[in-house]
Scaffold this motif. Structure first.
Motif, PDB file in Angstrom:
ATOM      1  N   GLN A 151       3.616  33.035   6.139  1.00  0.00           N
ATOM      2  CA  GLN A 151       4.493  33.961   6.868  1.00  0.00           C
ATOM      3  C   GLN A 151       5.495  33.201   7.733  1.00  0.00           C
ATOM      4  O   GLN A 151       6.691  33.547   7.780  1.00  0.00           O
ATOM      5  N   ILE A 152       5.037  32.158   8.398  1.00  0.00           N
ATOM      6  CA  ILE A 152       5.944  31.360   9.231  1.00  0.00           C
ATOM      7  C   ILE A 152       7.042  30.731   8.380  1.00  0.00           C
ATOM      8  O   ILE A 152       8.229  30.708   8.759  1.00  0.00           O
ATOM      9  N   HIS A 210       9.575  33.407   7.376  1.00  0.00           N
ATOM     10  CA  HIS A 210      10.403  33.804   8.523  1.00  0.00           C
ATOM     11  C   HIS A 210      11.440  32.733   8.835  1.00  0.00           C
ATOM     12  O   HIS A 210      12.584  33.051   9.223  1.00  0.00           O
ATOM     13  N   LYS A 211      11.112  31.473   8.658  1.00  0.00           N
ATOM     14  CA  LYS A 211      12.084  30.407   8.864  1.00  0.00           C
ATOM     15  C   LYS A 211      13.205  30.487   7.835  1.00  0.00           C
ATOM     16  O   LYS A 211      14.394  30.259   8.154  1.00  0.00           O
ATOM     17  N   ILE A 268      14.250  33.214   6.370  1.00  0.00           N
ATOM     18  CA  ILE A 268      15.078  34.361   6.731  1.00  0.00           C
ATOM     19  C   ILE A 268      16.010  34.001   7.876  1.00  0.00           C
ATOM     20  O   ILE A 268      17.211  34.343   7.874  1.00  0.00           O
ATOM     21  N   GLU A 269      15.470  33.295   8.894  1.00  0.00           N
ATOM     22  CA  GLU A 269      16.318  32.904  10.019  1.00  0.00           C
ATOM     23  C   GLU A 269      17.432  31.968   9.565  1.00  0.00           C
ATOM     24  O   GLU A 269      18.568  32.029  10.057  1.00  0.00           O
ATOM     25  N   THR A 273      12.323  43.726  10.918  1.00  0.00           N
ATOM     26  CA  THR A 273      11.576  42.693  10.190  1.00  0.00           C
ATOM     27  C   THR A 273      10.150  43.178   9.941  1.00  0.00           C
ATOM     28  O   THR A 273       9.438  43.565  10.867  1.00  0.00           O
ATOM     29  N   THR A 286       6.446  42.594   7.356  1.00  0.00           N
ATOM     30  CA  THR A 286       5.681  41.701   6.488  1.00  0.00           C
ATOM     31  C   THR A 286       4.637  42.524   5.761  1.00  0.00           C
ATOM     32  O   THR A 286       3.862  43.262   6.399  1.00  0.00           O
ATOM     33  N   VAL A 296       8.464  39.639   2.873  1.00  0.00           N
ATOM     34  CA  VAL A 296       9.057  39.699   4.211  1.00  0.00           C
ATOM     35  C   VAL A 296      10.466  40.276   4.058  1.00  0.00           C
ATOM     36  O   VAL A 296      11.271  39.775   3.264  1.00  0.00           O
ATOM     37  N   SER A 356      13.943  41.670   6.338  1.00  0.00           N
ATOM     38  CA  SER A 356      14.592  41.615   7.644  1.00  0.00           C
ATOM     39  C   SER A 356      16.062  42.029   7.489  1.00  0.00           C
ATOM     40  O   SER A 356      16.701  41.683   6.475  1.00  0.00           O
TER      41      SER A 356
END
Length: 471
Positions: free
Chosen positions: A49-50, A53-54, A56-57, A120, A122, A135, A137
């Motif tokens: 998940q981390i 998310h990175k 996506i950022e 966002t 998950t 994920v 967003s």
């Protein structure tokens, strides 16, 4: 469940200990592995998940910096391919949910339907046997409003999780086997002293009281239990043989006067009652033997009382010299032909813990023996001294003495050095046994020394009450 409980209740302690220790170890191992498996799975999912998310950022930062339109985003395929990973799908949707840009690496688009998201989110879903992590967003610039959608196939994580689960199950099965073998070995080692104790009890039942438990060099609780058992058996064996000897001696001592009385009564019953001389002689002998029989019974009762463990009167203070003087005055009146020498000045004021009547009884036993065995020298000496907080009283005669080999036996019940002479003097052999037990009852000691032909000395020793010693 009841059948299992009944079966367990029939097992020996050895097997119950082995089974329950194995079950406990298996449950602990299973619980530990279960918690470990759950934590590792959660950690791997969180790491995935981390990572998403990175990504996506990074995508959001890139398009916001470029202020891309829908056409510009559609032409950024090379950038999306550069950050896309293996078994992963990146998809950018417009506001209506229509894909603007799609980059897939070994993950078919049709596995996941496009879906617009205003925040966002998950999700973890399954597509047949494939585990997918999604994920979503929102992506907003001044020229575009849409959604970033990243789908990751957790195949590698699931394979690692399955491998970890297999290792844990194999370890759990190995733990069952090892704990079972270890439980049997441990129970055998722990219960070996108990089995030895059981075997010894069986041997005692078959062979007698002389059997004892073999004790190893350890000092654990089971070894201590074995030592206590051996000590108890030593005391029991000593008590048993003492009781056996007592019964034999008592029956022998009681049989003689009873037989004499029986013989004279039979004589009178047959023909002696018509002869005045025989009648008088038989009655006199019967009265004497009855008196002797009564004396033996009374001394046996005194011996029983002396062996009792009751200490109700233990704290009774006794001024030793006063009791000695009182006893000597009364005893001297009964034996005017004897000379009693006293050396008791050193014990004046000494106080000991003993019932005065018991001290008087002990002294009378010693004085009576001294008179009986004084022979032609009719002098009795009584000495007293206080040494190292103990009171010492000795009664000495100048009589026939006792052979050295007989000294250790004098405190046994019914024991007499010269049985024929002792019987003539009326002794039963219980006096010193009674005295010894009364002395021991008050934490004292009694010792005896003798030289044949020169005399005998009996010494008593009692602890002095220190706080009253100088009164």
């Amino acid at each position: 469940m009841r059948r299992v409980t009944t079966l367990l209740s029939r097992l020996s302690i050895r097997w119950m200990l082995a089974i329950w220790s194995s079950i406990l170890l298996c449950v602990l191992f299973l619980s530990y592995n279960g918690v470990q498996y759950f934590v590792i799975n959660r950690w791997m999912l969180h790491q995935e998940q981390i990572a998403l998310h990175k990504n996506i950022e990074e995508i959001q930062g890139y398009f916001r910096a470029e202020n891309e339109t829908a056409e510009g985003i559609a032409g950024s395929h090379s950038f999306i391919e550069s950050i896309n990973g293996s078994h992963q799908l990146i998809r950018i949707l417009d506001a209506r949910g229509k894909p603007v840009l799609t980059a897939s690496a070994q993950l078919p688009e049709e596995w996941v339907k496009p879906q617009v998201s205003m925040k966002t989110t998950t999700d973890s879903i399954w597509h047949e046997e494939e585990h997918l992590l999604i994920v979503r967003s929102p992506l907003r610039t001044s020229k575009f409003n849409g959604t970033i959608e990243i789908v990751n196939n957790l195949e590698s994580s699931d394979q690692l999780s399955d491998l970890l689960l297999g290792v844990m199950i194999a370890g759990w099965l190995g733990a069952i086997v090892i704990s079972g073998i270890g439980g049997v070995f441990l129970s055998r080692q722990l219960l070996r002293p108990i089995q030895s104790l059981r075997d010894t009890m069986t041997s005692i039942k078959q062979k007698g009281l002389q059997e004892r438990v073999r004790i190893s060099g350890s000092n654990d609780e089971l070894a201590q239990l074995a030592r206590v058992f051996n000590d108890l058996m030593d005391q029991l064996e000593t008590s048993f043989y003492s009781q056996k000897q007592f019964v034999e001696d008592a029956s022998h001592e009681l049989r003689t006067p009873i037989s004499i009385i029986e013989g004279h009564i039979s004589l009178l019953s047959r023909w002696g009652k018509h002869d005045p001389m025989i009648l008088e002689e038989s009655l006199n002998v019967s009265v004497q033997e009855l008196g002797r029989l009564k004396g033996i019974v009374n001394e046996l009762l005194e011996l029983t009382r002396a062996e009792e463990k009751s200490r109700e009167l233990y704290d009774f203070p006794c001024i030793a010299n006063d009791t000695l003087q009182y006893t000597l005055r009364n005893f001297a009146l009964l034996h005017p032909d004897f000379h009693f020498t006293q050396n008791l000045d050193d014990i004046d004021g000494a106080v000991i813990h003993i019932v005065p009547n018991h001290l008087e009884q002990i002294l009378l036993i010693l004085l009576d023996n001294a008179v009986k065995y004084s022979g032609s020298t009719r002098t009795i000496t009584i000495n007293g001294a206080v040494q190292e907080s103990r009171l010492h009283i000795s009664v000495e005669d100048c009589g026939i003495g006792v052979p050295e080999e007989d000294l250790p036996l004098l405190f046994q019940r019914f024991y007499r050095v010269d049985k024929s002479r002792s019987r003539e003097q009326g002794g039963s052999g219980l006096g010193l046994a009674i005295a010894e037990r009364l002395v021991a009852r008050y934490s004292g000691s009694i010792t005896l020394s003798s030289i044949p032909g020169q005399g005998t000395a009996v010494t008593l020793s009692f602890p002095v009450v220190e706080e009253l010693q100088n009164h």
